[in-house]
Design a protein around this motif. Structure first.
Motif, PDB file in Angstrom:
ATOM      1  N   LEU A   1     -31.748 -42.337 101.079  1.00 28.26           N
ATOM      2  CA  LEU A   1     -30.300 -40.906 101.670  1.00 28.26           C
ATOM      3  C   LEU A   1     -29.300 -41.660 101.775  1.00 28.26           C
ATOM      4  O   LEU A   1     -28.127 -40.992 101.372  1.00 28.26           O
ATOM      5  N   ALA A   2     -29.212 -41.861 102.869  1.00 27.62           N
ATOM      6  CA  ALA A   2     -27.945 -42.647 103.232  1.00 27.62           C
ATOM      7  C   ALA A   2     -27.045 -43.963 102.653  1.00 27.62           C
ATOM      8  O   ALA A   2     -26.384 -43.591 102.584  1.00 27.62           O
ATOM      9  N   GLU A   3     -27.763 -44.857 102.167  1.00 30.81           N
ATOM     10  CA  GLU A   3     -27.702 -45.079 100.471  1.00 30.81           C
ATOM     11  C   GLU A   3     -27.120 -44.966  99.473  1.00 30.81           C
ATOM     12  O   GLU A   3     -26.032 -44.688  98.956  1.00 30.81           O
ATOM     13  N   ARG A   4     -27.412 -43.640  99.124  1.00 28.01           N
ATOM     14  CA  ARG A   4     -27.176 -42.769  98.066  1.00 28.01           C
ATOM     15  C   ARG A   4     -25.597 -42.124  98.562  1.00 28.01           C
ATOM     16  O   ARG A   4     -24.709 -42.217  98.088  1.00 28.01           O
ATOM     17  N   LEU A   5     -25.935 -41.468  99.653  1.00 24.58           N
ATOM     18  CA  LEU A   5     -24.422 -41.237 100.150  1.00 24.58           C
ATOM     19  C   LEU A   5     -23.048 -41.667 100.390  1.00 24.58           C
ATOM     20  O   LEU A   5     -22.116 -41.064 100.209  1.00 24.58           O
ATOM     21  N   VAL A   6     -23.179 -43.379 100.949  1.00 23.06           N
ATOM     22  CA  VAL A   6     -22.649 -44.023 100.653  1.00 23.06           C
ATOM     23  C   VAL A   6     -21.697 -43.851  99.602  1.00 23.06           C
ATOM     24  O   VAL A   6     -20.982 -44.443  99.568  1.00 23.06           O
ATOM     25  N   ASP A   7     -22.703 -44.946  98.617  1.00 21.38           N
ATOM     26  CA  ASP A   7     -22.199 -45.084  97.783  1.00 21.38           C
ATOM     27  C   ASP A   7     -21.604 -43.502  96.695  1.00 21.38           C
ATOM     28  O   ASP A   7     -21.099 -43.917  95.792  1.00 21.38           O
ATOM     29  N   HIS A   8     -22.371 -42.936  96.677  1.00 23.10           N
ATOM     30  CA  HIS A   8     -22.166 -41.941  95.818  1.00 23.10           C
ATOM     31  C   HIS A   8     -20.290 -40.941  96.804  1.00 23.10           C
ATOM     32  O   HIS A   8     -19.120 -40.746  95.981  1.00 23.10           O
ATOM     33  N   VAL A   9     -20.179 -41.313  97.838  1.00 21.41           N
ATOM     34  CA  VAL A   9     -18.666 -41.106  98.475  1.00 21.41           C
ATOM     35  C   VAL A   9     -17.983 -42.213  97.877  1.00 21.41           C
ATOM     36  O   VAL A   9     -16.261 -42.045  97.529  1.00 21.41           O
ATOM     37  N   ALA A  10     -18.234 -43.096  98.303  1.00 17.15           N
ATOM     38  CA  ALA A  10     -17.591 -44.810  97.387  1.00 17.15           C
ATOM     39  C   ALA A  10     -17.315 -43.840  95.768  1.00 17.15           C
ATOM     40  O   ALA A  10     -15.553 -44.340  95.706  1.00 17.15           O
ATOM     41  N   ALA A  11     -17.852 -43.739  95.713  1.00 16.37           N
ATOM     42  CA  ALA A  11     -17.638 -43.179  94.204  1.00 16.37           C
ATOM     43  C   ALA A  11     -16.571 -42.356  93.954  1.00 16.37           C
ATOM     44  O   ALA A  11     -16.000 -42.079  92.663  1.00 16.37           O
ATOM     45  N   ARG A  12     -17.023 -41.329  94.510  1.00 21.34           N
ATOM     46  CA  ARG A  12     -16.132 -39.757  94.032  1.00 21.34           C
ATOM     47  C   ARG A  12     -14.874 -40.219  94.979  1.00 21.34           C
ATOM     48  O   ARG A  12     -14.016 -39.321  94.110  1.00 21.34           O
ATOM     49  N   ALA A  13     -14.856 -39.966  96.295  1.00 19.77           N
ATOM     50  CA  ALA A  13     -13.638 -39.980  97.299  1.00 19.77           C
ATOM     51  C   ALA A  13     -13.309 -41.393  97.304  1.00 19.77           C
ATOM     52  O   ALA A  13     -11.504 -41.461  97.519  1.00 19.77           O
ATOM     53  N   GLY A  14     -13.514 -42.577  96.409  1.00 18.53           N
ATOM     54  CA  GLY A  14     -12.966 -43.885  96.868  1.00 18.53           C
ATOM     55  C   GLY A  14     -12.449 -44.588  98.533  1.00 18.53           C
ATOM     56  O   GLY A  14     -11.919 -44.669  98.319  1.00 18.53           O
ATOM     57  N   VAL A  15     -13.778 -43.987  99.103  1.00 21.36           N
ATOM     58  CA  VAL A  15     -13.603 -44.101 100.449  1.00 21.36           C
ATOM     59  C   VAL A  15     -14.221 -45.458 100.692  1.00 21.36           C
ATOM     60  O   VAL A  15     -15.816 -44.517 100.852  1.00 21.36           O
TER      61      VAL A  15
END
Length: 544
Positions: free
Chosen positions: A136-150
């Motif tokens: 779950l944590a890995e998925r969240l970190v990757d998703h935030v980087a992909a969508r928000a660029g952060v």
């Protein structure tokens, strides 16, 4: 037969997503620089955010130059002359953080914004869907980087405090191991943003309690008698528990506040004006029942039927100003979002106290409305008039002045929108070498008008490298007026800005002069000398 003592309920297990250096990321975004949400990051640039001339946050490149939180601005710029300097702007940080919160909400429900840069989510149900806490944590970190660029990192632990410290370290703390994880950490970790505990932390250090484990080992009764309620809350955190007991009041429906708008709200300035009014009503309703809100739900419906919502968690019970700030921040995040912006204006807003505590920690004002002793019907009418102006022109349409830190008279005046807290910044009463002594000029000119200062023999007066005048001022010409004789003068007060950069000295000085006037009247001016300007002398202020 005595009743068995109930076992303490363990804190809720939480996953915290933390965006390092978020104030810097938000400041660069507001300035349109690279390395911002939605753009490619450029970590090679050194940048820092300052409040009261001290570093609040800095980029990795700035840290590599030896810059860290709490460092003075002059020292930071001396270590890194190319440092990009930004002022702290909590409104911008909160508005831009909506993109990160929305990205987290794409995968997990129940997102709570702790503060800009930090969000928390419950993990009990989400882990079953994603196959565990780590996936779950890995998925969240990757998703935030992909969508928000952060870039962000995550941590999991029992309770919000332990999970936040775990996120700082990218750690996953097992269930029931929160106290063991916290024990070796320094007691300074209690002093988190939004929960000022610097005095308590300093007292604990003086008493030799330098780790959270040492503080947690004290008896709860002793902590309460010695440190009071604030110390008891910190003691609970050090033991790996929530700062408030898990069993809290259940909000009743009548405590929520619902407001409809016609026409719908589609402008940030109008929403900010509305937020202040609603926040006062919301807070007054809770305070009348002896309650205070620690988790605020903000829910909105647009004209096209879109449902928007966000929950803000607070370390301390919210005041009316705190509610207004979060409503305004949330509206800015919704209405100015780069992606996912509502297709229509908001026609219905609902404020829900998701979590309540007793309001004993809030000191209510002695006068109606929380005003001062000068609270009068006339002041009420003036306040309503200013609020009306803000409704027409926006929050910046009516401002008041706050005397802040600085060297020049213009630098010391900071405009504050009407209704905001009028508190000087930290460090406003510092020595400020080069500051012009009292009295201050009655009029500060912006832009400054030209002036010419000469000695008796007509030689132009300048400031030497030893911070001295080349000659006593004898005649001064202000603007296009003819020269007038100097009756008295004082100074110079010299300011050396960017002294570490040889290509830009930034030296300027100020001199007070009293001149012959017309009709037996005298005139007094504050003159400024800039080494790199032509003409070098200018009129910065006029004394009455």
């Amino acid at each position: 037969m005595s009743a068995a003592r109930p076992r303490p309920v363990p804190p809720e297990r939480r996953l915290v997503v933390w965006c390092p250096d978020w104030p810097v990321v938000a400041a660069r975004a507001a300035a349109g620089m690279p390395g911002v949400p939605g753009q490619a990051a450029d970590t090679a640039d050194a940048a820092a955010v300052f409040a009261a001339n001290r570093v609040v946050a800095c980029s990795p490149a700035a840290r590599r130059s030896g810059i860290g939180p709490g460092m003075r601005r002059r020292e930071a710029q001396a270590r890194c002359p190319e440092l990009a300097v930004f002022a702290e702007d909590t409104d911008t940080e909160a508005r831009l953080f909506e993109s990160v919160a929305s990205a987290v909400e794409d995968l997990v429900v129940g997102v709570e914004v702790v503060r800009p840069g930090l969000v928390a989510v419950p993990v009990d149900r989400a882990t079953a869907y994603f196959g565990g806490e780590l996936p779950l944590a890995e998925r969240l970190v990757d998703h935030v980087a992909a969508r928000a660029g952060v870039e962000c990192q995550a941590g999991v632990a029992d309770g919000l405090f332990a999970a936040t410290l775990a996120a700082y370290r990218g750690a996953f703390v097992g269930a029931g191991a929160g106290a063991e994880f916290l024990a070796p950490l320094p007691v300074t970790e209690l002093n988190q943003p939004g929960a000022e505990r610097s005095e308590l932390v300093e007292l604990l250090r003086r008493l030799g309690l330098r780790t959270l484990g040492a503080f947690a080992a004290l008896a709860e009764r002793d902590v309460l008698s010695r440190f009071g309620r604030a110390g008891l809350v910190a003691h609970r955190l050090a033991r790996g528990r929530d700062e408030r007991p898990p069993l809290r009041r259940t909000p009743t429906p009548e405590l929520a506040l619902t407001e409809s708008f016609d026409p719908p709200l589609d402008r940030v300035d109008t929403a900010a004006f509305t937020a202040r009014t609603l926040a006062t009503r919301f807070h007054t309703g809770l305070a009348s029942r002896g309650l205070a809100c620690t988790r605020l739900g903000i829910y909105a419906t647009t004209e096209n039927g879109e449902e928007l919502g966000r929950v803000w968690r607070c370390a301390e019970p919210l005041t009316a100003d705190g509610v207004a700030d979060r409503v305004r921040w949330q509206f800015e995040g919704w209405l100015r979002a780069a992606s996912g912006r509502p297709t229509a204006g908001v026609d219905r807003l609902r404020l829900v106290p998701e979590e309540l505590v007793a309001g004993r920690s809030l000191q209510l004002g002695l006068w109606p409305g929380g005003g001062s002793a000068e609270h009068t019907p006339e002041s009420d009418r003036a306040a309503r008039a200013l609020v009306h102006v803000q409704g027409l022109l926006g929050p910046e349409g009516a401002v008041t002045a706050v005397l802040d830190g600085g060297r020049g008279p213009g630098e010391r005046v900071r405009p504050v929108p009407w209704g905001e807290r009028r508190t000087p910044a930290e460090g406003h009463d510092a020595p400020w070498p080069g500051r012009v002594p009292a009295p201050s000029p009655a009029t500060v000119h912006d832009p400054r008008g030209p002036a010419r200062v000469v000695t008796d023999d007509g030689t132009a007066v300048e400031i030497t490298a030893r911070n001295e005048v080349t000659g006593a001022p004898a005649l001064v010409a202000v603007g296009d007026d003819p020269p007038r004789r100097v009756l008295g003068w004082s100074g110079p007060w010299v300011v050396q800005a960017r002294w570490w950069a040889p290509e830009h000295t930034g030296v300027h000085a100020r001199v007070q002069v009293v001149l012959e006037g017309r009709d037996d009247a005298v005139a007094a001016f504050l003159l400024r000398w800039d080494a790199e300007c032509d003409p070098a002398w200018s009129v910065e202020g006029t004394y009455d």
